[in-house]
Design a protein around this motif. Structure first.
Motif, short mmCIF file in Angstrom:
data_model
loop_
_atom_site.label_atom_id
_atom_site.label_comp_id
_atom_site.label_asym_id
_atom_site.label_seq_id
_atom_site.Cartn_x
_atom_site.Cartn_y
_atom_site.Cartn_z
N LEU A 138 0.84 -1.21 0.00
CA LEU A 138 0.00 0.00 0.00
C LEU A 138 0.87 1.26 0.00
O LEU A 138 0.55 2.26 -0.67
N LYS A 139 1.98 1.19 0.70
CA LYS A 139 2.90 2.33 0.69
C LYS A 139 3.46 2.57 -0.70
O LYS A 139 3.52 3.72 -1.18
N GLN A 140 3.86 1.51 -1.39
CA GLN A 140 4.40 1.66 -2.75
C GLN A 140 3.34 2.15 -3.72
O GLN A 140 3.61 3.02 -4.57
N LEU A 141 2.12 1.63 -3.59
CA LEU A 141 1.04 2.07 -4.48
C LEU A 141 0.71 3.54 -4.25
O LEU A 141 0.45 4.29 -5.21
N ASN A 142 0.68 3.97 -3.01
CA ASN A 142 0.40 5.38 -2.72
C ASN A 142 1.48 6.29 -3.30
O ASN A 142 1.17 7.37 -3.83
N ILE A 143 2.73 5.86 -3.21
CA ILE A 143 3.81 6.66 -3.81
C ILE A 143 3.63 6.76 -5.32
O ILE A 143 3.77 7.85 -5.91
#
Length: 782
Positions: A138-143
């Protein structure tokens, strides 16, 4: 027989309910296991597709939603398994340490619990891994999503100077494109002469039907809607504006339907159909503006805005919707494909320029309101932001300007609608408090609330409604400004799972549900008590005091249930409350003993009922009627209409005179004095005649008959007493007064005098006595 049959039916229903509940729980557990088992595949697929979806915003948003659901389910799995694991370990600890020789059932239970603990630990570990993986993905997708948004927002196109030069250098191309569009793509060429004739007839019928409808509505407003309330003014404004625009709405809707019938199968949609589809929406939006800001006659404004301000704001909004309609025609039709790109971008720049200036003008108009007089800096800052948006648009950053314009204008419109809703909610609750209208009186009557009495639950209902409205406003504003799904998920986790302040964990949704539970249970309890007191108990043979005691106790039971249920929903541990209560018991024993004494006395009054509502009692120097018996005190209304609050302990431990405890009958004594020399037998006969003739005096043998007693020989009169029993001691003073009037009248008729105290005073003159004495001495000397 009927009772036994009902018992069997209830048992059967209970068995069915338990079976269904067990089935549902089992199905839910299986569903949870299946969904949890699908998490690894879902996470692997998202991890594979992340690279290819970096430039596709729609796919990124879908993946963020999916992984957010996985994370939420994983967190729920961790919480559930942690709770199960704790329960299994607690049960295992209850069995004690394993010994060599123990019962088979204990051994089997120990093995079962160990197996359950092992399985629960495995599931807990798996869910914890899912949480960590989902958080990382989720962190990578948000970035990636933020990078894509930044790239899109800061994508630069030609600025306004370049667009003007391009359009100025190619006037022939612009003219040729417009001419070709008007000749070939408007859709008029698709209409035959017959279609045009039918369209004209539809236009005439719709227009005159709308005018007839307008006249009827205006007559109805003038005759029926004359109340001076906010809701009535709003209804008048709604009907008046709807009546005025009814011809335009009917004509535009008829044209839209007719064009849809003719051109629904034609792709792309002809320009004339696009216009016909947009006109009803445009007229509806203009009508909504006038309803709220500038209503037509015979309506009057339902707001407190000055006329110049309301009319100015209405004009600005009308200009905005006109620009919106023009933009709709420019950018959603074949005209977009027919015009050169530079011309379309230039048209967009002009529309944004007029739109921003229109908003700045509206902000300036708002500054004329007294409530916004001290908001100069805020209005100045908003105007600067709008002008900055215009600069951003003209500089070529059109995606960013579109986002800002949509967010700012959407926030302003939403805030205006929210203010109107707050006004309507305020009037709704104020109406319930006052109870002027029929439906308001019906609600108050159903809940057992008397006239001019407040509705206690109304404060909490208003609080929950207003809190819900404010939360909804915040969510919609965040949605308008484009808060990501991750942000909403974090907010949702805070609301649903709560947050910790030190060792205290607060769960907002539980608090809200607890308040709602209190409101609902108290409302049901009030309704139940009202029906019990005013309807159901009246059909029994219970005394009035017993009925009131049952109704009062049922009300307190309802309050207790509401408190316990709400505390349970809010997550309060009753074990902790018991510890606190034990710690405070000493303080309660010493510091609150009077309150506890009154509380217990109130319970005794309700069950033993030595005093009932409506009784005429005397407590010390207080005499009057009992109006209300509560759990702590009793309200007594004196004959001067003064309310005296007496602690219940005084009614239990002190001396109380209750004139109406078992029987409303009572004896009154009327003292009479007659002059010396009066015929005493005649006096007795006249007094008895007066007593027997009075309708409130008991003379049927159920109570002692009226009596006349010769009490004594007074200083100035012969003293008699007339003693009679009356049917209602509540009328004691009234009956005494009637008897006195009648006695005075009958004594006058028979020449019997009622004397007043007399004294004969003899004054001896000292000088006369001295003179007489001297004369006597002279006579003797001679």
């Amino acid at each position: 027989m009927f009772f036994k049959r009902n018992i069997y039916l209830l048992k059967l229903l209970l068995v069915v309910f338990l079976a269904l509940h067990a089935g549902l729980v089992s199905a839910q557990n299986k569903l949870d296991e299946l969904s949890t088992s699908a998490y690894p595949t879902t996470l692997d697929k998202i991890e594979r597709d992340m690279t290819s979806a970096r430039d596709d915003e729609q796919k990124l948003v879908e993946m963020i939603k999916l992984i957010t659901n996985v994370k939420s389910g994983s967190i729920e799995c961790v919480n559930t398994e942690s709770e199960k694991l704790g329960k299994f370990k607690s049960d295992l600890a209850t069995l004690g340490q394993s010994v060599k020789i123990e019962a088979k059932r204990v051994k089997d239970k120990r093995e079962e619990l160990n197996s359950e603990i092992l399985g629960s630990e495995k599931r807990l570990a798996s869910c914890s891994v899912f949480v960590l993986r989902s958080e990382e993905l989720l962190k990578q997708l948000n970035i990636s999503h933020q990078d894509l948004l930044a790239e899109r927002f800061f994508a630069k196109g030609p600025n306004i100077n370049e667009l003007i030069q391009e359009s100025w250098n190619k006037p022939a191309l612009w003219f040729k494109s417009v001419s070709s569009f008007l000749l070939n793509n408007t859709g008029i060429e698709l209409l035959s002469l017959k279609d045009m004739m039918v369209l004209f007839v539809v236009f005439i019928i719709a227009f005159f039907s709308g005018r007839a409808f307008r006249q009827k509505i205006i007559e109805y407003i003038n005759k029926k809607m004359m109340n001076d309330t906010f809701s009535n003014h709003f209804s008048r404004s709604l009907l008046a504006v709807s009546a005025f625009y009814s011809p335009y709405l009917l004509v535009s809707c008829s044209l839209a339907i007719y064009c849809y019938v003719l051109t629904s199968k034609i792709v792309p949609v002809p320009f004339i159909s696009v216009i016909a589809y947009g006109l009803p929406i445009y007229f509806s939006l203009i009508a909504i503006v006038e309803i709220f800001l500038d209503p037509r006659q015979p309506a009057i404004p339902f707001h407190n805005l000055p006329e110049l301000v309301s009319k100015g704001l209405a004009q600005r909004l009308k200009v905005f919707f006109l620009l919106l309609f023009i933009g709709y025609l420019l950018f959603t039709t074949l005209l977009t494909q027919s015009l050169p790109k530079e011309t379309l971008l230039l048209s967009r720049g002009i529309l944004v320029f007029v739109f921003v200036l229109n908003l700045v003008w509206a902000v300036r108009i708002l500054g004329q309101l007294p409530r916004f007089a001290d908001t100069y800096l805020m209005r100045f800052g908003l105007s600067l932001i709008l002008l900055s948006v215009l600069i951003v648009e003209l500089s070529g950053y059109r995606n960013l300007s579109t986002y800002l314009i949509t967010a700012i204008f959407g926030t302003l419109i939403l805030s205006g609608i929210f203010i109107i809703i707050l006004r309507l909610v305020k009037e709704f609750f104020d109406g319930l408090i006052k109870g002027k209208r029929k439906w308001q009186k019906y609600i108050r009557g159903s809940l057992g609330v008397k006239l001019r009495k407040k509705l206690p639950e109304l404060f909490w209902i208003r609080f929950v409604v207003l809190a819900g409205l404010w939360i909804g406003l915040a969510v919609l504003i965040l949605r308008i400004w484009g808060l990501s799904e991750t942000g909403f998920q974090k907010i949702n986790l805070i609301i649903m799972d709560g947050f910790a302040i030190g060792s205290l964990k607060i769960i907002p949704i539980r608090i809200v549900l607890a308040i709602i539970a209190v409101i609902v249970i108290l409302a049901i309890s009030r309704w139940f008590r009202s029906r019990l007191e005013l309807s159901w108990l009246l059909r029994t043979n219970m005394e009035r005091g017993a009925r009131e005691a049952v109704a009062t106790i049922s009300g307190y039971i309802g309050v207790a249930i509401a408190v316990l249920v709400s505390l349970s929903i809010a997550g309060v541990e009753f074990g902790n409350l018991a510890i606190i209560a034990g710690a405070l018991s000493v303080g309660i024993g010493f510091g609150l003993q009077n309150i506890v004494n009154n509380f217990v006395s109130g319970l005794i009054l309700l069950f033993e009922r030595p005093v009932k509502t409506g009784d005429w009692i005397v407590v010390g120097n207080t005499e009057g009627y009992v109006r209300r018996i509560s759990i702590r005190s009793t309200q007594i209304q004196t004959f001067d209409q003064a309310d005296v609050i007496v602690p219940n302990s005084e009614l239990i431990s002190g001396q109380v005179t209750n004139w109406m405890l078992r029987d409303v009958r009572g004896r009154i004594t009327v003292p009479i004095g007659v002059a010396y020399g009066s015929d005493t037998l005649l006096v007795k006969k006249l007094l008895l005649d007066v007593a027997y003739k009075h309708s409130s005096v008991v003379n049927d043998g159920s109570s002692p008959e009226p009596k006349v007693l010769f009490i004594s020989f007074g200083d100035s009169a012969l003293l008699f007493e007339l003693r009679v029993f009356i049917k209602n001691i509540d009328q004691r003073f009234l009956v005494s007064s009637d008897l006195n009037f009648a006695i005075d009248e009958v004594f006058r008729e028979h020449n019997i005098q009622i004397p007043f105290p007399q004294r004969d005073v003899h004054i001896k003159n000292a000088l006369d006595d001295s003179a007489n004495s001297n004369d006597g001495d002279n006579n003797k000397s001679e």
